[in-house]
Scaffold this motif. Structure first.
Motif, PDB file in Angstrom:
ATOM      1  N   UNK A 152       0.662  -1.166  -0.077  1.00  0.00           N
ATOM      2  CA  UNK A 152       0.013  -0.001  -0.183  1.00  0.00           C
ATOM      3  C   UNK A 152       0.825   1.271  -0.067  1.00  0.00           C
ATOM      4  N   UNK A 153       1.858   1.252   0.759  1.00  0.00           N
ATOM      5  CA  UNK A 153       2.882   2.317   0.808  1.00  0.00           C
ATOM      6  C   UNK A 153       3.128   2.847  -0.388  1.00  0.00           C
ATOM      7  N   UNK A 154       3.729   1.549  -1.347  1.00  0.00           N
ATOM      8  CA  UNK A 154       4.142   2.133  -2.757  1.00  0.00           C
ATOM      9  C   UNK A 154       3.367   2.359  -3.758  1.00  0.00           C
ATOM     10  N   UNK A 155       2.192   1.990  -3.465  1.00  0.00           N
ATOM     11  CA  UNK A 155       1.099   2.149  -4.221  1.00  0.00           C
ATOM     12  C   UNK A 155       0.426   3.811  -4.162  1.00  0.00           C
ATOM     13  N   UNK A 156       0.318   4.218  -2.815  1.00  0.00           N
ATOM     14  CA  UNK A 156       0.072   5.762  -2.571  1.00  0.00           C
ATOM     15  C   UNK A 156       1.208   6.654  -2.771  1.00  0.00           C
ATOM     16  N   UNK A 157       2.500   6.414  -2.533  1.00  0.00           N
ATOM     17  CA  UNK A 157       3.848   7.187  -2.953  1.00  0.00           C
ATOM     18  C   UNK A 157       3.904   7.132  -4.502  1.00  0.00           C
ATOM     19  N   UNK A 158       3.700   6.167  -4.924  1.00  0.00           N
ATOM     20  CA  UNK A 158       4.061   6.138  -6.708  1.00  0.00           C
ATOM     21  C   UNK A 158       2.861   6.942  -7.375  1.00  0.00           C
ATOM     22  N   UNK A 159       1.713   6.808  -6.715  1.00  0.00           N
ATOM     23  CA  UNK A 159       0.338   7.395  -7.387  1.00  0.00           C
ATOM     24  C   UNK A 159       0.514   9.046  -7.181  1.00  0.00           C
ATOM     25  N   UNK A 160       1.086   9.453  -5.868  1.00  0.00           N
ATOM     26  CA  UNK A 160       1.156  10.641  -5.591  1.00  0.00           C
ATOM     27  C   UNK A 160       2.104  11.491  -6.679  1.00  0.00           C
ATOM     28  N   UNK A 161       3.347  10.666  -6.884  1.00  0.00           N
ATOM     29  CA  UNK A 161       4.422  11.287  -7.463  1.00  0.00           C
ATOM     30  C   UNK A 161       3.804  11.267  -8.869  1.00  0.00           C
ATOM     31  N   UNK A 162       3.417  10.369  -9.614  1.00  0.00           N
ATOM     32  CA  UNK A 162       2.913  10.305 -11.130  1.00  0.00           C
ATOM     33  C   UNK A 162       1.589  11.334 -11.211  1.00  0.00           C
ATOM     34  N   UNK A 163       0.708  11.326 -10.309  1.00  0.00           N
ATOM     35  CA  UNK A 163      -0.297  12.289 -10.504  1.00  0.00           C
ATOM     36  C   UNK A 163       0.164  13.995 -10.500  1.00  0.00           C
ATOM     37  N   UNK A 164       1.276  14.052  -9.866  1.00  0.00           N
ATOM     38  CA  UNK A 164       1.790  15.471  -9.953  1.00  0.00           C
ATOM     39  C   UNK A 164       2.560  15.411 -11.255  1.00  0.00           C
ATOM     40  N   UNK A 165       3.448  14.621 -11.645  1.00  0.00           N
ATOM     41  CA  UNK A 165       4.367  14.701 -12.667  1.00  0.00           C
ATOM     42  C   UNK A 165       3.512  14.809 -13.815  1.00  0.00           C
ATOM     43  N   UNK A 166       2.377  14.042 -14.063  1.00  0.00           N
ATOM     44  CA  UNK A 166       1.653  14.095 -15.216  1.00  0.00           C
ATOM     45  C   UNK A 166       0.269  15.021 -14.825  1.00  0.00           C
ATOM     46  N   UNK A 167       0.665  16.096 -14.272  1.00  0.00           N
ATOM     47  CA  UNK A 167      -0.517  17.060 -13.911  1.00  0.00           C
ATOM     48  C   UNK A 167      -1.402  17.256 -14.889  1.00  0.00           C
ATOM     49  N   UNK A 168      -1.214  17.176 -16.202  1.00  0.00           N
ATOM     50  CA  UNK A 168      -2.259  17.814 -17.223  1.00  0.00           C
ATOM     51  C   UNK A 168      -3.403  16.407 -17.044  1.00  0.00           C
ATOM     52  N   UNK A 169      -2.693  15.480 -16.948  1.00  0.00           N
ATOM     53  CA  UNK A 169      -3.881  14.405 -17.130  1.00  0.00           C
ATOM     54  C   UNK A 169      -4.711  14.310 -15.690  1.00  0.00           C
ATOM     55  N   UNK A 170      -4.124  14.574 -14.579  1.00  0.00           N
ATOM     56  CA  UNK A 170      -4.743  14.803 -13.646  1.00  0.00           C
ATOM     57  C   UNK A 170      -6.009  15.954 -13.444  1.00  0.00           C
ATOM     58  N   UNK A 171      -5.439  16.852 -14.322  1.00  0.00           N
ATOM     59  CA  UNK A 171      -6.326  17.989 -14.513  1.00  0.00           C
ATOM     60  C   UNK A 171      -7.586  17.622 -15.156  1.00  0.00           C
ATOM     61  N   UNK A 172      -7.411  16.723 -16.210  1.00  0.00           N
ATOM     62  CA  UNK A 172      -8.360  16.392 -17.041  1.00  0.00           C
ATOM     63  C   UNK A 172      -9.415  15.643 -16.243  1.00  0.00           C
ATOM     64  N   UNK A 173      -8.738  14.653 -15.651  1.00  0.00           N
ATOM     65  CA  UNK A 173      -9.448  13.773 -14.631  1.00  0.00           C
ATOM     66  C   UNK A 173     -10.345  14.391 -13.636  1.00  0.00           C
ATOM     67  N   UNK A 174      -9.862  15.283 -13.096  1.00  0.00           N
ATOM     68  CA  UNK A 174     -10.593  16.304 -11.991  1.00  0.00           C
ATOM     69  C   UNK A 174     -11.670  16.901 -12.675  1.00  0.00           C
ATOM     70  N   UNK A 175     -11.626  17.464 -14.006  1.00  0.00           N
ATOM     71  CA  UNK A 175     -12.677  18.107 -14.580  1.00  0.00           C
ATOM     72  C   UNK A 175     -13.725  17.075 -14.977  1.00  0.00           C
ATOM     73  N   UNK A 176     -13.375  15.924 -15.418  1.00  0.00           N
ATOM     74  CA  UNK A 176     -14.281  15.028 -15.821  1.00  0.00           C
ATOM     75  C   UNK A 176     -15.252  14.701 -14.455  1.00  0.00           C
ATOM     76  N   UNK A 177     -14.632  14.535 -13.404  1.00  0.00           N
ATOM     77  CA  UNK A 177     -15.321  14.159 -12.134  1.00  0.00           C
ATOM     78  C   UNK A 177     -15.933  15.365 -11.618  1.00  0.00           C
ATOM     79  N   UNK A 178     -15.588  16.603 -11.790  1.00  0.00           N
ATOM     80  CA  UNK A 178     -16.338  17.784 -11.496  1.00  0.00           C
ATOM     81  C   UNK A 178     -17.617  17.884 -12.474  1.00  0.00           C
ATOM     82  N   UNK A 179     -17.442  17.638 -13.716  1.00  0.00           N
ATOM     83  CA  UNK A 179     -18.656  17.646 -14.572  1.00  0.00           C
ATOM     84  C   UNK A 179     -19.438  16.554 -14.275  1.00  0.00           C
ATOM     85  N   UNK A 180     -19.106  15.236 -13.940  1.00  0.00           N
ATOM     86  CA  UNK A 180     -20.052  14.280 -13.563  1.00  0.00           C
ATOM     87  C   UNK A 180     -20.833  14.774 -12.204  1.00  0.00           C
ATOM     88  N   UNK A 181     -20.228  15.292 -11.238  1.00  0.00           N
ATOM     89  CA  UNK A 181     -20.630  16.077 -10.013  1.00  0.00           C
ATOM     90  C   UNK A 181     -21.891  16.822 -10.230  1.00  0.00           C
TER      91      UNK A 181
END
Length: 224
Positions: A152-181
């Motif tokens: 679990x520790x590796x999952x969370x740390x790796x996910x956090x790093x990659x979510x920030x590193x590829x921030x443009x994809x994270x932004x798209x995902x957040x916008x999709x989730x916001x639109x769904x909300x």
């Protein structure tokens, strides 16, 4: 005119079937959260929503597993969903609990300092933390669906790093989730019955692309 091939019809049918079945399974497996969203005012019952959030995390992991199985040609959506739900249950609950805990702290802090003069510093900081957690969670759940045996520790740390590193994809995902909300607030039936799976599929595709550098052949997420 060229005739549409049988394979094209089959692919379209299997994709539509995937979306419809995943929508139904999300409603069933995430029933506590869905019922609270439908029957209460989220602005008043947000503590209960945060309590129900971890229970819904395995349902999301099951849906992501079904998407992965469909990509490799597995047609049994229900079987793939519940197989993923079982394999990821404990770690998905832990990820959901961590997300709910951080969001609870953020919301309490914002409410506590909203009237203070220094809220202009604290509120944006809390908002940044909340966005980071919400961007990390889909990547962590996708990594869990891909490699349930990863610590679990590796999952969370790796996910956090990659979510920030590829921030443009994270932004798209957040916008999709916001639109769904937003769609849920105006048309809950449409959001729950039709668009939930397509929105989640897009978020899964973005998260999986983020994870490509750390998904070796042994199906264990590597730390970065």
């Amino acid at each position: 005119m060229r005739r549409i091939s049988h394979d094209t019809y089959a692919n379209v049918f299997s994709t539509v079937y995937l979306g419809l079945i995943v929508n139904v399974l999300l409603l069933v497996a995430g029933a506590p959260l869905v019922l609270l969203l439908l029957a209460t005012d989220p602005a008043q019952t947000w503590p209960l929503l945060l309590i129900a959030l971890p229970v819904s995390a395995p349902a999301l992991a099951g849906a992501l597993t079904a998407f992965r199985a469909h990509q490799v040609g597995e047609a049994r959506v229900v079987r793939a969903f519940f197989a993923g739900w079982r394999r990821t249950l404990r770690k998905a609950l832990a990820i959901g609990a961590l997300v709910a805990g951080v969001l609870a702290i953020v919301l309490v802090d914002v409410r506590a300092v909203s009237a203070a003069s220094w809220s202009v510093v604290v509120v944006p900081l809390c908002g940044t933390v909340a966005l980071l957690v919400m961007a990390t969670a889909p990547v962590a759940l996708t990594a869990l669906a891909e490699a349930p045996g990863t610590p679990l520790r590796v999952l969370l740390s790796t996910a956090a790093v990659l979510a920030v590193r590829r921030w443009y994809l994270s932004v798209v995902s957040l916008l999709v989730l916001a639109a769904q909300a937003v769609l849920f607030t105006t048309s809950p039936a449409l959001a729950l019955g039709l668009t939930a799976a397509p929105a989640l599929y897009l978020v899964w595709a973005n998260a999986r692309f983020c994870l490509r550098p750390v998904l070796p052949a042994d199906s264990t997420v590597a730390a970065v």
